[in-house]
Scaffold this motif. Structure first.
Motif, PDB file in Angstrom:
ATOM      1  N   GLN A   1       2.410 -39.755  13.737  1.00 10.93           N
ATOM      2  CA  GLN A   1       3.239 -40.582  12.870  1.00 10.93           C
ATOM      3  C   GLN A   1       3.893 -39.726  11.804  1.00 10.93           C
ATOM      4  O   GLN A   1       3.320 -38.744  11.335  1.00 10.93           O
ATOM      5  N   PHE A   2       5.105 -40.188  11.379  1.00  9.56           N
ATOM      6  CA  PHE A   2       5.833 -39.446  10.345  1.00  9.56           C
ATOM      7  C   PHE A   2       6.770 -40.422   9.637  1.00  9.56           C
ATOM      8  O   PHE A   2       7.109 -41.485  10.177  1.00  9.56           O
ATOM      9  N   PRO A   3       7.219 -40.101   8.407  1.00  9.36           N
ATOM     10  CA  PRO A   3       8.122 -41.008   7.681  1.00  9.36           C
ATOM     11  C   PRO A   3       9.496 -41.054   8.340  1.00  9.36           C
ATOM     12  O   PRO A   3      10.037 -40.012   8.741  1.00  9.36           O
ATOM     13  N   GLU A   4      10.075 -42.222   8.440  1.00  8.56           N
ATOM     14  CA  GLU A   4      11.375 -42.371   9.072  1.00  8.56           C
ATOM     15  C   GLU A   4      12.480 -41.667   8.292  1.00  8.56           C
ATOM     16  O   GLU A   4      13.486 -41.235   8.844  1.00  8.56           O
ATOM     17  N   SER A   5      12.303 -41.508   6.950  1.00  8.70           N
ATOM     18  CA  SER A   5      13.347 -40.893   6.114  1.00  8.70           C
ATOM     19  C   SER A   5      13.430 -39.377   6.291  1.00  8.70           C
ATOM     20  O   SER A   5      14.321 -38.731   5.738  1.00  8.70           O
TER      21      SER A   5
END
Length: 543
Positions: free
Chosen positions: A531-535
């Motif tokens: 998982q990772f931040p969309e921004s």
């Protein structure tokens, strides 16, 4: 008209008189049965009315009013009328049925004693007739015997033609003399029997006339008493008329005084004084601390939903200003007075919902919960599935207006003016120029001055929480993408801070396999998935 004391009564006339008296006896017996049934009907009606009165008394709405008071009067009159019918039933028995039965028994005894002499006289006439017929038959027999001896006394020869002796002729003469005496005796007895039979017949006429005279007088007196009893019965029935008239007048007057409009208005006033209808608040699972979420994840969602509520309130206020202060929703004609009620109710609903979120955010940030008078009127409960439901119960005045206008509570825990602009949570803005993000993404509330976009609070990695939440109602995350994925390019370096997070380097090609609304996406870089931040990524050019 001939007086009954001097009128001649023959056998057919006497029989007709007896038939008349017997018919009267049968009629009176049937009349007693009818009166008894009428008494039973009055008693049955009394029981039915009493039962109806009990049912009517059970109609007792809490609203009260003049209509209910009139109805209570009506149900009370039901019972009073029932008692009147019971009184009439008892009076019919005591004043009509019992006296008539007693009179009938007495009359039956009188008739029996009066019939006995006539029956005896009739039997005597029959017996004397039989004596006449017997004497007549005896006379006939003696006459035949006399004629036979008379022929023998005149004969000179016997049956063989031989001359009779002097002695034989003397013997025949003596026998003839005896038959002559016997016939004279039989004739006298026959005459006497005829005379006695006539005397007996006339004695029967005398007895019938005496009995008929007595029957006429007693029957007239008897029927006169029956007439008086029936008149008394009618008087008894007449007694209920004024009683029932009084009942009916009371019922009519009770409803004549009803003021329906006043009753309705009083009910409305009473309703406004009661607990108002609950408003269902906007609840979110993040303010339920019993649901297992990471602090960053809970902060992120609470802030996003605070922003959403701020936007809702802002839009409502803008629309009200643009419409000249009128309600946003169209109301039916003649109901414009509801506009201010609707506006205040809507404002209270959103600000009370916002207050709950601000309190939850303060708890997450380990800060004191803000104060607001609306807290007194918020009620929360859990349903069977464990979900929280919240309700707003603000009292209203007689005009239906809520007695409290809920102020907007700031995220810092202060109670401020209702102006949304003063308390609005600032949205998180992405940087204009890429810059390396911090190793640990900072909360969105403090990210306004950050050079790189903060990573949203990630969902706990490998968490085995079986309780579905609003963003996970079916056990799966929102907006699942096909396993083939989409190609994105990393804008910044991202250092994983927790298990399940994917490390990124600026320029990495990322195959995005799943997009979640919480700001965290799933993807693969160089065969590693996480998982990772969309921004931190942008879509690859040409796609």
């Amino acid at each position: 008209m001939t007086s009954s004391s001097t009128a001649y009564i023959d056998k057919p006339t006497f029989d007709e008189l007896l038939k008349y008296t017997k018919q009267n006896a049968d009629i009176c017996k049937e009349m007693v049965a009818v009166l008894q049934e009428r008494s039973d009907l009055e008693l049955s009606y009394q029981k039915a009315l009493s039962k109806l009165s009990v049912r009517a008394n059970k109609i007792n709405p809490t609203t009260g009013g003049t209509f209910l008071n009139a109805w209570k009067t009506l149900s009370k009159q039901f019972e009073q009328e029932a008692q009147s019918h019971k009184t009439i039933s008892i009076a019919i028995v005591n004043d009509a049925i019992k006296p008539m039965k007693k009179l009938m028994e007495q009359r039956a005894k009188e008739r029996k004693s009066a019939d006995a002499p006539v029956d005896k006289a009739i039997k005597a006439v029959t017996d004397r007739k039989n004596d006449v017929f017997k004497a007549q038959k005896n006379l006939l027999s003696k006459t035949k015997e006399f004629e036979s001896t008379a022929a023998g006394s005149e004969a000179t020869k016997n049956n063989k033609g031989k001359e009779l002796s002097q002695k034989e002729r003397s013997k025949l003469s003596t026998k003839h003399g005896k038959t002559s005496e016997a016939i004279n005796k039989a004739d006298r007895e026959y005459f006497k029997a005829v005379k006695t039979a006539e005397q007996t017949r006339f004695q029967r006429i005398i007895t019938m006339n005496q009995t008929a005279f007595a029957l006429q007088n007693s029957e007239s007196a008897y029927m006169e008493e029956i007439k008086k009893i029936i008149i008394k019965f009618v008087d008894v029935l007449g007694q209920i008329i004024p009683l029932i008239r009084g009942n009916y007048d009371a019922m009519k007057n009770g409803f004549a005084s009803v003021t329906c409009a006043t009753d309705v208005q009083n009910a409305i006033v009473k309703g406004n004084q009661a607990t108002p209808e609950e408003q269902v608040l906007y609840d979110c699972f993040e303010d339920d601390m019993n649901i297992s979420l990471s602090q960053r994840h809970r902060q992120y969602h609470l802030q996003r939903k605070l922003e959403m509520l701020d936007n809702v309130v802002n839009n409502v206020q803008k629309e009200q200003k643009s419409s000249g202060g009128k309600s946003v929703d169209k109301l039916p004609p003649n109901y414009s007075y509801l506009e201010t009620i609707q506006d205040r109710d809507m404002t209270n609903l959103w600000n009370a919902s916002r207050f709950r979120l601000v309190c939850a955010l303060a708890s997450v940030n380990s800060k004191p919960k803000p104060s607001n008078p609306v807290a007194t009127y918020i009620r929360s409960e859990k349903d069977r599935s464990g979900g929280v439901k919240s309700f707003l119960n603000i009292p209203r005045d007689q005009k239906g207006q809520a007695t409290l206008t809920v102020s907007t509570t700031s995220a810092s825990g202060m109670t401020v003016d209702l102006s949304v602009e003063n308390t609005k949570v600032q949205p998180v803005a992405a940087p204009q120029n890429p810059a390396p993000p911090s190793a640990n993404p900072i909360p969105a509330a403090a990210a306004v001055a950050a050079a790189a976009p903060p990573a949203p609070a990630p969902p706990p990695a490998a968490q085995t929480n079986t309780q579905n939440t609003p963003f996970d109602e079916d056990g799966d995350d929102w907006d699942d993408e096909p396993d083939s994925g989409e190609k994105y390019v990393a804008l910044y370096d991202f250092e994983p801070a927790g298990e399940g997070e994917l490390a990124l380097k600026a320029g990495d090609s990322v195959l995005v396999t799943q997009k979640d609304d919480d700001g965290w996406w799933n993807g693969t870089v160089n065969g590693i998935t996480g998982q990772f931040p969309e921004s931190y990524v942008k879509k690859a050019d040409g796609l």
